[in-house]
Design a protein around this motif. Sequence first.
Motif, PDB file in Angstrom:
ATOM      1  N   TYR A  45       0.741  -0.936   0.096  1.00 44.89           N
ATOM      2  CA  TYR A  45      -0.155  -0.283   0.218  1.00 44.89           C
ATOM      3  C   TYR A  45       1.311   1.226  -0.145  1.00 44.89           C
ATOM      4  CZ  TYR A  45      -3.442  -3.536   1.037  1.00 44.89           C
ATOM      5  OH  TYR A  45      -4.044  -4.810   2.086  1.00 44.89           O
ATOM      6  N   VAL A  46       0.766   2.068  -1.030  1.00 43.59           N
ATOM      7  CA  VAL A  46       0.825   4.055  -0.447  1.00 43.59           C
ATOM      8  C   VAL A  46      -0.067   4.431   0.074  1.00 43.59           C
ATOM      9  CG1 VAL A  46       1.735   5.623  -2.146  1.00 43.59           C
ATOM     10  CG2 VAL A  46       2.026   3.496  -2.799  1.00 43.59           C
ATOM     11  N   SER A  47       0.732   5.139   1.123  1.00 41.90           N
ATOM     12  CA  SER A  47      -0.074   6.123   2.261  1.00 41.90           C
ATOM     13  C   SER A  47       0.442   6.966   2.819  1.00 41.90           C
ATOM     14  CB  SER A  47      -0.578   4.815   3.464  1.00 41.90           C
ATOM     15  OG  SER A  47      -1.218   5.159   4.216  1.00 41.90           O
ATOM     16  N   GLU A  48      -0.640   7.856   3.300  1.00 43.93           N
ATOM     17  CA  GLU A  48      -0.160   9.240   3.711  1.00 43.93           C
ATOM     18  C   GLU A  48       0.211   8.346   5.254  1.00 43.93           C
ATOM     19  OE1 GLU A  48      -1.592  12.395   2.935  1.00 43.93           O
ATOM     20  OE2 GLU A  48      -2.483  12.051   0.743  1.00 43.93           O
ATOM     21  N   THR A  49       1.140   9.726   5.730  1.00 47.26           N
ATOM     22  CA  THR A  49       1.311   9.603   6.958  1.00 47.26           C
ATOM     23  C   THR A  49       2.016  10.712   7.701  1.00 47.26           C
ATOM     24  OG1 THR A  49       1.976   7.519   9.029  1.00 47.26           O
ATOM     25  CG2 THR A  49       3.995   8.231   6.832  1.00 47.26           C
ATOM     26  N   THR A  50       1.851  10.742   9.137  1.00 51.00           N
ATOM     27  CA  THR A  50       2.189  11.553   9.889  1.00 51.00           C
ATOM     28  C   THR A  50       4.006  11.578  10.939  1.00 51.00           C
ATOM     29  OG1 THR A  50       1.713  11.662  11.766  1.00 51.00           O
ATOM     30  CG2 THR A  50       0.446  13.229   9.593  1.00 51.00           C
ATOM     31  N   THR A  51       4.801  12.181  10.636  1.00 46.27           N
ATOM     32  CA  THR A  51       5.987  12.086  11.393  1.00 46.27           C
ATOM     33  C   THR A  51       5.168  12.295  13.347  1.00 46.27           C
ATOM     34  OG1 THR A  51       6.942  14.049  10.974  1.00 46.27           O
ATOM     35  CG2 THR A  51       7.400  11.857   9.614  1.00 46.27           C
ATOM     36  N   ALA A  52       6.111  11.495  14.170  1.00 44.73           N
ATOM     37  CA  ALA A  52       5.967  12.013  15.200  1.00 44.73           C
ATOM     38  C   ALA A  52       7.243  11.971  16.423  1.00 44.73           C
ATOM     39  CB  ALA A  52       5.078  10.782  15.954  1.00 44.73           C
ATOM     40  N   VAL A  53       7.855  12.676  16.932  1.00 48.50           N
ATOM     41  CA  VAL A  53       8.790  12.561  17.710  1.00 48.50           C
ATOM     42  C   VAL A  53       8.220  11.535  19.306  1.00 48.50           C
ATOM     43  CG1 VAL A  53       9.903  13.866  19.517  1.00 48.50           C
ATOM     44  CG2 VAL A  53       8.915  14.536  17.621  1.00 48.50           C
ATOM     45  N   ARG A  54       8.947  10.637  19.340  1.00 44.51           N
ATOM     46  CA  ARG A  54       9.682   9.187  20.456  1.00 44.51           C
ATOM     47  C   ARG A  54      10.922   9.697  21.227  1.00 44.51           C
ATOM     48  NH1 ARG A  54       7.340   4.821  16.806  1.00 44.51           N
ATOM     49  NH2 ARG A  54       4.508   5.459  16.751  1.00 44.51           N
ATOM     50  N   THR A  55       9.914   8.830  22.319  1.00 43.92           N
ATOM     51  CA  THR A  55      11.615   8.864  23.339  1.00 43.92           C
ATOM     52  C   THR A  55      11.563   7.482  23.975  1.00 43.92           C
ATOM     53  OG1 THR A  55      10.999  11.638  24.278  1.00 43.92           O
ATOM     54  CG2 THR A  55      12.171  10.327  25.523  1.00 43.92           C
ATOM     55  N   ASN A  56      12.742   7.478  24.185  1.00 43.55           N
ATOM     56  CA  ASN A  56      13.488   6.327  25.069  1.00 43.55           C
ATOM     57  C   ASN A  56      14.311   6.724  25.652  1.00 43.55           C
ATOM     58  OD1 ASN A  56      15.480   6.557  22.985  1.00 43.55           O
ATOM     59  ND2 ASN A  56      14.754   4.761  21.630  1.00 43.55           N
ATOM     60  N   LYS A  57      15.129   5.579  26.189  1.00 39.14           N
ATOM     61  CA  LYS A  57      16.139   5.739  27.092  1.00 39.14           C
ATOM     62  C   LYS A  57      17.102   6.293  26.999  1.00 39.14           C
ATOM     63  CE  LYS A  57      14.677   1.613  29.816  1.00 39.14           C
ATOM     64  NZ  LYS A  57      15.422   0.142  30.078  1.00 39.14           N
ATOM     65  N   VAL A  58      17.989   6.387  25.433  1.00 39.26           N
ATOM     66  CA  VAL A  58      18.233   6.773  24.500  1.00 39.26           C
ATOM     67  C   VAL A  58      17.896   8.314  24.254  1.00 39.26           C
ATOM     68  CG1 VAL A  58      19.919   6.909  22.953  1.00 39.26           C
ATOM     69  CG2 VAL A  58      19.323   4.018  23.441  1.00 39.26           C
ATOM     70  N   GLY A  59      17.048   8.667  24.082  1.00 33.74           N
ATOM     71  CA  GLY A  59      16.983   9.977  23.578  1.00 33.74           C
ATOM     72  C   GLY A  59      15.764  10.263  22.651  1.00 33.74           C
ATOM     73  N   ASN A  60      15.107  11.084  21.680  1.00 35.83           N
ATOM     74  CA  ASN A  60      14.287  10.750  20.792  1.00 35.83           C
ATOM     75  C   ASN A  60      14.756  10.667  19.660  1.00 35.83           C
ATOM     76  OD1 ASN A  60      12.893  12.259  23.042  1.00 35.83           O
ATOM     77  ND2 ASN A  60      13.603  15.061  22.453  1.00 35.83           N
ATOM     78  N   TYR A  61      13.771  10.464  18.793  1.00 31.37           N
ATOM     79  CA  TYR A  61      13.856   9.881  17.873  1.00 31.37           C
ATOM     80  C   TYR A  61      12.410  10.066  17.021  1.00 31.37           C
ATOM     81  CZ  TYR A  61      10.744   5.615  18.935  1.00 31.37           C
ATOM     82  OH  TYR A  61      10.201   4.960  19.341  1.00 31.37           O
ATOM     83  N   ILE A  62      12.812  10.552  15.783  1.00 29.51           N
ATOM     84  CA  ILE A  62      11.680  10.327  14.767  1.00 29.51           C
ATOM     85  C   ILE A  62      10.616   9.055  14.086  1.00 29.51           C
ATOM     86  CG2 ILE A  62      10.937  11.701  12.569  1.00 29.51           C
ATOM     87  CD1 ILE A  62      12.096  13.578  15.007  1.00 29.51           C
ATOM     88  N   ALA A  63       9.794   8.767  14.232  1.00 26.97           N
ATOM     89  CA  ALA A  63       9.174   7.812  14.295  1.00 26.97           C
ATOM     90  C   ALA A  63       8.077   7.953  12.577  1.00 26.97           C
ATOM     91  CB  ALA A  63       7.978   7.261  15.087  1.00 26.97           C
TER      92      ALA A  63
END
Length: 77
Positions: free
Chosen positions: A11-29
């Motif tokens: 499937y080709v789909s639209e989505t948004t990005t989100a900032v997430r946090t784990n033990k190491v720090g923030n990352y973009i999903a």
Amino acid sequence: MIIQTGDGRYYVSETTTAVRTNKVGNYIAVAEHMGLYGYKKYCSSANQYKTLQDAYRAYTKLVTEGDYQQYKDTLPQ
């Protein structure tokens, strides 16, 4: 984004990005947090493809001719 489901559909789909946090720090999903079947809201028969090549062609067309032309330089050469 291109999604492949367990049954081999693409499937080709639209989505948004989100900032997430784990033990190491923030990352973009590439999508917000979703449960086990949350991906289904991004999939419809209108954007379903049988092969990865077909899905990538549709994605490329969306980026080069569609609403996301500002990202056309991000495609591999």
